[in-house]
Design an enzyme around this catalytic site. Sequence first.
Site, PDB file in Angstrom:
ATOM      1  N   LYS A 133       0.829  -1.212   0.000  1.00 15.70           N
ATOM      2  CA  LYS A 133       0.000   0.000   0.000  1.00 15.70           C
ATOM      3  C   LYS A 133       0.862   1.261   0.000  1.00 15.70           C
ATOM      4  CE  LYS A 133      -2.163  -0.724   3.927  1.00 15.70           C
ATOM      5  NZ  LYS A 133      -1.616  -2.004   4.385  1.00 15.70           N
TER       6      LYS A 133
ATOM      7  N   ARG B 191      11.870  -2.778  11.601  1.00 14.85           N
ATOM      8  CA  ARG B 191      10.867  -2.141  12.460  1.00 14.85           C
ATOM      9  C   ARG B 191      10.407  -3.131  13.511  1.00 14.85           C
ATOM     10  NH1 ARG B 191       6.318   0.312   8.611  1.00 14.85           N
ATOM     11  NH2 ARG B 191       4.945  -0.814  10.014  1.00 14.85           N
TER      12      ARG B 191
ATOM     13  N   ARG C  57      -9.104   1.732   9.097  1.00 17.98           N
ATOM     14  CA  ARG C  57      -8.782   0.344   9.417  1.00 17.98           C
ATOM     15  C   ARG C  57      -9.908  -0.320  10.194  1.00 17.98           C
ATOM     16  NH1 ARG C  57      -2.807   1.049   9.153  1.00 17.98           N
ATOM     17  NH2 ARG C  57      -1.805  -0.975   9.280  1.00 17.98           N
TER      18      ARG C  57
ATOM     19  N   ARG D 121      -0.433  -8.607  13.596  1.00 16.99           N
ATOM     20  CA  ARG D 121      -0.982  -7.599  12.682  1.00 16.99           C
ATOM     21  C   ARG D 121      -1.949  -8.252  11.692  1.00 16.99           C
ATOM     22  NH1 ARG D 121       4.284  -4.958  10.505  1.00 16.99           N
ATOM     23  NH2 ARG D 121       2.935  -3.578   9.309  1.00 16.99           N
TER      24      ARG D 121
ATOM     25  N   ARG E   8      12.016  -6.552   5.057  1.00 16.60           N
ATOM     26  CA  ARG E   8      11.949  -5.092   4.976  1.00 16.60           C
ATOM     27  C   ARG E   8      12.904  -4.419   5.963  1.00 16.60           C
ATOM     28  NH1 ARG E   8       6.142  -2.191   4.945  1.00 16.60           N
ATOM     29  NH2 ARG E   8       6.034  -2.515   7.172  1.00 16.60           N
TER      30      ARG E   8
HETATM   31  P1  AMP Z   1       1.180   0.786   8.908  1.00 17.37           P
HETATM   32  O1  AMP Z   1       2.434   1.544   8.653  1.00 17.37           O
HETATM   33  O2  AMP Z   1       0.011   1.296   8.108  1.00 17.37           O
HETATM   34  O3  AMP Z   1       1.368  -0.702   8.758  1.00 17.37           O
HETATM   35  O4  AMP Z   1       0.778   1.055  10.437  1.00 17.37           O
HETATM   36  C1  AMP Z   1       1.632   0.672  11.474  1.00 17.37           C
HETATM   37  C2  AMP Z   1       0.889   0.643  12.786  1.00 17.37           C
HETATM   38  O5  AMP Z   1       0.338   1.949  13.075  1.00 17.37           O
HETATM   39  C3  AMP Z   1      -0.324  -0.276  12.817  1.00 17.37           C
HETATM   40  O6  AMP Z   1       0.029  -1.628  13.099  1.00 17.37           O
HETATM   41  C4  AMP Z   1      -1.128   0.346  13.961  1.00 17.37           C
HETATM   42  O7  AMP Z   1      -0.547   0.059  15.221  1.00 17.37           O
HETATM   43  C5  AMP Z   1      -0.926   1.842  13.711  1.00 17.37           C
HETATM   44  N1  AMP Z   1      -1.957   2.388  12.790  1.00 17.37           N
HETATM   45  C6  AMP Z   1      -1.753   2.906  11.563  1.00 17.37           C
HETATM   46  N2  AMP Z   1      -2.901   3.310  11.011  1.00 17.37           N
HETATM   47  C7  AMP Z   1      -3.869   3.036  11.906  1.00 17.37           C
HETATM   48  C8  AMP Z   1      -5.282   3.191  11.912  1.00 17.37           C
HETATM   49  N3  AMP Z   1      -5.953   3.698  10.857  1.00 17.37           N
HETATM   50  N4  AMP Z   1      -5.961   2.808  13.028  1.00 17.37           N
HETATM   51  C9  AMP Z   1      -5.319   2.299  14.099  1.00 17.37           C
HETATM   52  N5  AMP Z   1      -3.997   2.100  14.144  1.00 17.37           N
HETATM   53  C10 AMP Z   1      -3.259   2.465  13.067  1.00 17.37           C
END
Ligand code: AMP
Length: 219
Positions: free
Chosen positions: A13, A156, A88, A167, A123
Amino acid sequence: MHIILLGPPGSGKGTQASLLASDLKIAHISTGEILREEIRRNSPLGISAGEYVRSGKLVPDEIVIAIVKERTKKEDCREGFILDGFPRTIPQAMALEKEGVTIDIAVSLEVTEEECVRRLGNRRSCLKCGAVYNPLTQPPKKEGVCDGCGGPLIIREDDKAETIRERFRVYSRQTEPLLGFYKESKRVSSLDGVLNPEKILTNLKNLVSSILSTRVSNP
Ligand code: AMP
């Protein structure tokens, strides 16, 4: 133009949102990146979100909804934006509607869990600016160092094997139902996320063009 990119962690994404946003000259909003930046700055928001992010859990809806409300008011969002990692949950999607944001299209990138786990395991992310690399497909010029800012490349915390699985559990429980939410209003399309990134981008651009052409014929 308001676009949502959906898909499990590691589905690409972020990469596609960034490429498409530069192509369409609209803003790219990654809630994950905004949260990681707050965590790096050790801000009060970063401190309250940190534990959720590190353990692969979702940050509470009210926090992320407030972030997105604020971010979408900025000048660079006037022509539109691509949301990467938001919404989400169904309440997050409903909050967007409540704000009067019409979603032109939600695109789901389809990639199997095994493929995503493989990608995330490889990654590497820059500790300073968050840029993403992969030693096999997208290596930095100098091993372990970010091309952009010279920061150190790390795995990370939430890309570690046990957190990746969490996740995925969170994704199928809380985020996948969004596909049904957007399907009801016929605003969702699926794309094969295993193709090479250039091909996925071409398919995304074709989807966007078809939306723009329907707009011209049904203003
Ligand atoms: P991502 O980089 O999109 O994979 O997001 C990394 C982490 O940020 C996720 O595993 C959540 O802990 C938090 N996060 C990101 N976007 C959201 C969202 N829309 N709602 C809740 N937590 C989020």
